[in-house]
Structures are given as C-alpha cells and as structure tokens.
Design a protein around this motif. Sequence first.
Motif, PDB file in Angstrom:
ATOM      1  N   CYS A  67       0.861  -1.188   0.000  1.00 50.17           N
ATOM      2  CA  CYS A  67       0.000   0.000   0.000  1.00 50.17           C
ATOM      3  C   CYS A  67       0.897   1.238   0.000  1.00 50.17           C
ATOM      4  O   CYS A  67       1.321   1.709   1.055  1.00 50.17           O
ATOM      5  N   PRO A  68       1.194   1.784  -1.179  1.00 51.30           N
ATOM      6  CA  PRO A  68       2.124   2.912  -1.256  1.00 51.30           C
ATOM      7  C   PRO A  68       1.511   4.276  -0.975  1.00 51.30           C
ATOM      8  O   PRO A  68       2.231   5.276  -0.908  1.00 51.30           O
ATOM      9  N   VAL A  69       0.166   4.340  -0.816  1.00 48.46           N
ATOM     10  CA  VAL A  69      -0.489   5.636  -0.669  1.00 48.46           C
ATOM     11  C   VAL A  69      -1.711   5.478   0.236  1.00 48.46           C
ATOM     12  O   VAL A  69      -2.284   4.390   0.335  1.00 48.46           O
ATOM     13  N   ALA A  70      -2.103   6.563   0.919  1.00 49.45           N
ATOM     14  CA  ALA A  70      -3.270   6.518   1.804  1.00 49.45           C
ATOM     15  C   ALA A  70      -4.545   6.265   1.006  1.00 49.45           C
ATOM     16  O   ALA A  70      -4.724   6.786  -0.096  1.00 49.45           O
ATOM     17  N   LEU A  71      -5.438   5.445   1.593  1.00 47.32           N
ATOM     18  CA  LEU A  71      -6.670   5.051   0.912  1.00 47.32           C
ATOM     19  C   LEU A  71      -7.888   5.335   1.785  1.00 47.32           C
ATOM     20  O   LEU A  71      -7.772   5.489   2.996  1.00 47.32           O
ATOM     21  N   LYS A  72      -9.050   5.353   1.148  1.00 44.84           N
ATOM     22  CA  LYS A  72     -10.334   5.281   1.836  1.00 44.84           C
ATOM     23  C   LYS A  72     -10.901   3.887   1.572  1.00 44.84           C
ATOM     24  O   LYS A  72     -10.400   3.161   0.712  1.00 44.84           O
ATOM     25  N   THR A  73     -11.972   3.530   2.278  1.00 37.14           N
ATOM     26  CA  THR A  73     -12.558   2.212   2.057  1.00 37.14           C
ATOM     27  C   THR A  73     -13.010   2.055   0.606  1.00 37.14           C
ATOM     28  O   THR A  73     -12.883   0.976   0.017  1.00 37.14           O
ATOM     29  N   SER A  74     -13.512   3.123   0.006  1.00 36.92           N
ATOM     30  CA  SER A  74     -13.939   3.054  -1.399  1.00 36.92           C
ATOM     31  C   SER A  74     -12.772   2.718  -2.314  1.00 36.92           C
ATOM     32  O   SER A  74     -12.938   2.005  -3.315  1.00 36.92           O
ATOM     33  N   ASP A  75     -11.565   3.208  -1.992  1.00 32.63           N
ATOM     34  CA  ASP A  75     -10.375   2.876  -2.780  1.00 32.63           C
ATOM     35  C   ASP A  75     -10.021   1.402  -2.625  1.00 32.63           C
ATOM     36  O   ASP A  75      -9.702   0.721  -3.603  1.00 32.63           O
ATOM     37  N   VAL A  76     -10.070   0.915  -1.375  1.00 35.40           N
ATOM     38  CA  VAL A  76      -9.761  -0.503  -1.121  1.00 35.40           C
ATOM     39  C   VAL A  76     -10.734  -1.386  -1.891  1.00 35.40           C
ATOM     40  O   VAL A  76     -10.350  -2.369  -2.528  1.00 35.40           O
ATOM     41  N   SER A  77     -12.008  -1.006  -1.862  1.00 34.51           N
ATOM     42  CA  SER A  77     -13.026  -1.759  -2.584  1.00 34.51           C
ATOM     43  C   SER A  77     -12.750  -1.768  -4.083  1.00 34.51           C
ATOM     44  O   SER A  77     -12.898  -2.804  -4.752  1.00 34.51           O
ATOM     45  N   ARG A  78     -12.361  -0.633  -4.628  1.00 31.26           N
ATOM     46  CA  ARG A  78     -12.052  -0.550  -6.067  1.00 31.26           C
ATOM     47  C   ARG A  78     -10.851  -1.424  -6.418  1.00 31.26           C
ATOM     48  O   ARG A  78     -10.849  -2.096  -7.460  1.00 31.26           O
ATOM     49  N   ILE A  79      -9.847  -1.443  -5.561  1.00 37.01           N
ATOM     50  CA  ILE A  79      -8.670  -2.285  -5.807  1.00 37.01           C
ATOM     51  C   ILE A  79      -9.062  -3.763  -5.806  1.00 37.01           C
ATOM     52  O   ILE A  79      -8.642  -4.537  -6.671  1.00 37.01           O
ATOM     53  N   VAL A  80      -9.909  -4.156  -4.844  1.00 35.48           N
ATOM     54  CA  VAL A  80     -10.386  -5.546  -4.796  1.00 35.48           C
ATOM     55  C   VAL A  80     -11.231  -5.849  -6.028  1.00 35.48           C
ATOM     56  O   VAL A  80     -11.134  -6.934  -6.617  1.00 35.48           O
ATOM     57  N   GLU A  81     -12.042  -4.885  -6.455  1.00 41.19           N
ATOM     58  CA  GLU A  81     -12.862  -5.078  -7.655  1.00 41.19           C
ATOM     59  C   GLU A  81     -11.988  -5.300  -8.886  1.00 41.19           C
ATOM     60  O   GLU A  81     -12.254  -6.204  -9.700  1.00 41.19           O
ATOM     61  N   LEU A  82     -10.948  -4.494  -9.057  1.00 43.73           N
ATOM     62  CA  LEU A  82     -10.022  -4.659 -10.182  1.00 43.73           C
ATOM     63  C   LEU A  82      -9.308  -6.010 -10.105  1.00 43.73           C
ATOM     64  O   LEU A  82      -9.107  -6.682 -11.118  1.00 43.73           O
ATOM     65  N   PHE A  83      -8.945  -6.405  -8.894  1.00 46.63           N
ATOM     66  CA  PHE A  83      -8.327  -7.718  -8.676  1.00 46.63           C
ATOM     67  C   PHE A  83      -9.290  -8.833  -9.109  1.00 46.63           C
ATOM     68  O   PHE A  83      -8.895  -9.793  -9.784  1.00 46.63           O
ATOM     69  N   MET A  84     -10.563  -8.713  -8.753  1.00 48.77           N
ATOM     70  CA  MET A  84     -11.564  -9.716  -9.126  1.00 48.77           C
ATOM     71  C   MET A  84     -11.715  -9.817 -10.641  1.00 48.77           C
ATOM     72  O   MET A  84     -11.888 -10.915 -11.194  1.00 48.77           O
ATOM     73  N   ILE A  85     -11.654  -8.686 -11.324  1.00 47.32           N
ATOM     74  CA  ILE A  85     -11.737  -8.685 -12.791  1.00 47.32           C
ATOM     75  C   ILE A  85     -10.560  -9.457 -13.375  1.00 47.32           C
ATOM     76  O   ILE A  85     -10.727 -10.295 -14.277  1.00 47.32           O
ATOM     77  N   HIS A  86      -9.369  -9.221 -12.848  1.00 49.15           N
ATOM     78  CA  HIS A  86      -8.170  -9.950 -13.296  1.00 49.15           C
ATOM     79  C   HIS A  86      -8.344 -11.450 -13.123  1.00 49.15           C
ATOM     80  O   HIS A  86      -7.869 -12.253 -13.919  1.00 49.15           O
ATOM     81  N   LEU A  87      -9.015 -11.818 -12.049  1.00 51.04           N
ATOM     82  CA  LEU A  87      -9.155 -13.227 -11.684  1.00 51.04           C
ATOM     83  C   LEU A  87     -10.416 -13.861 -12.273  1.00 51.04           C
ATOM     84  O   LEU A  87     -10.643 -15.048 -12.108  1.00 51.04           O
ATOM     85  N   ASN A  88     -11.226 -13.034 -12.943  1.00 51.41           N
ATOM     86  CA  ASN A  88     -12.522 -13.486 -13.465  1.00 51.41           C
ATOM     87  C   ASN A  88     -13.382 -14.060 -12.335  1.00 51.41           C
ATOM     88  O   ASN A  88     -14.022 -15.106 -12.487  1.00 51.41           O
ATOM     89  N   ALA A  89     -13.371 -13.385 -11.207  1.00 53.27           N
ATOM     90  CA  ALA A  89     -14.129 -13.827 -10.026  1.00 53.27           C
ATOM     91  C   ALA A  89     -15.496 -13.151 -10.012  1.00 53.27           C
ATOM     92  O   ALA A  89     -15.624 -11.972 -10.340  1.00 53.27           O
ATOM     93  N   SER A  90     -16.510 -13.911  -9.623  1.00 47.44           N
ATOM     94  CA  SER A  90     -17.874 -13.372  -9.565  1.00 47.44           C
ATOM     95  C   SER A  90     -18.173 -12.817  -8.180  1.00 47.44           C
ATOM     96  O   SER A  90     -17.427 -13.032  -7.230  1.00 47.44           O
TER      97      SER A  90
END
Length: 244
Positions: A67-90
């Motif tokens: 985590c190189p920069v300060a985040l809000k929960t919405s940022d963490v959620s977006r990062i997890v969402e992008l990760f899920m897209i990479h993984l083709n996770a539903s």
Amino acid sequence: MAVKSIQHMQHTFDISYEILNPEAKVDLIILHGWGSNKNIMKNIFSPFMDSFRHIYIDLPGFGKSTCPVALKTSDVSRIVELFMIHLNASRDIILGHSFGGKVALLLDPKVLVLVASAGIKVAKPLSIQFKIATTKVFNFLGLKKFRSLFIAADAKNLSRPMYDTFKNVVNEDFTQEFKEYEGKALLCWGEEDTATPLSSGQTIKELIKDSKLQVYNGDHFFFTKEAQDISVRVEETFLATVSH
C-alpha cells in the motif's frame, strides 16, 4: 500464494491472494479485518464450504500486499474489484470481518456476509475523546513525540500511508450504503463485542431489507470458534438465492 499487480490512483498495489477449491463454480471471497491477513481467515474457514471456490485476499497494506499511498474504504473496494476482474471472479458471496465488511458491502455481492462489520458510527467513550483532544493539543504545542502514547492500538507501528488510511476509515459512516444494498445479507455478531457492538448489527439488520442477524457468544473474534456454524448458514443463504 500468488500476487497480482493492480493499478489504482496512478500507483501499483501488489495484492497477495490464495485460491482453494479452484474447480468450484461458485465464488466465495473472504476479506479480513484491520490488522489481520488472509492466512488467519484461511485457517478459520478453509475446512468448510468446499462446494465454493474460496478466494482469500490480503487487503492493501496487510499480509503480503503493498500500500504505497493513503486510501479510503472506497479505494480498497475498487482495488479488490479490479483484482476480481483480473481473476474473473464473480460476486456470488463476499464475507467480510470488521473493516473487511465495509469493503464487502461496497462490492455489492449477491450474498453479503457481514461478520462483526464496521460501518456504523458509534459514539466514542469520553476516554477516547480525551485521547483525541490531548493528541491535538500535543501536536499544536510541538510535542509530537508524545503522540504514540495516545494512538489507538490498531494504528501503532503502521507505515505513514497505512496510518493515514486508518484515520480515513476509522470514522466512516456507511448507514446510507447499508440502506441501499439490495442483495441478501447474513449478519453474524458476537454478543460481547466492544469494537463493533451488537447494537451495530441490530442497526444494520434494520437498514438492509433482506437480512438475517445471528448472534453468538463471544467478542469481536467470536467467529474463530463459530466458523462451522457460520459456514452452514452461508451455504443456506446462498441456496435460498438459487431457489428463487
């Protein structure tokens, strides 16, 4: 264990994860709370729910994730969402403990499992208010070396980005977000929880239309002893969505 690099806010986040039951057709994403990691959650839940593909994630700044920069929960959620897209996770089922509950909520899954979730603002005791006020006075007077005496235990020994993230997320009020969630929710709470009190679970139960609250003996970490029962209820909740 594997790592995916995710780009967000012009920064790279290396997200560590592990998948169990890779051939299963239904995805179960499990998110840990503040100060925890994917291995702790895996040790608790991996013996159960073997009809689901388990995806355990180290949230940014925890475990093996960066985590190189300060985040809000919405940022963490977006990062997890992008990760899920990479993984083709539903978004079949997402389970989140404490801070992870807020992240899970923003991901808007079909079945939301909140385990002692954060997100309801609770009035701070006078002792905490005193610590906050005293810290501000010390900072104003240039006495920052005393700051560590008054930082919450959760925030000690954090990197600067993670300390700033802690400050960003600790007082967020997700009342509206809970109210807007339209899926099916299973709420699991410990009767003696002082971090996210049972009253928070009861409030969320009123906010989410299609929700059920299950109360257990124990504190904020009651689920370490109740994983099997929680798992059965998760399976039942998901099956109820399929049968409709």
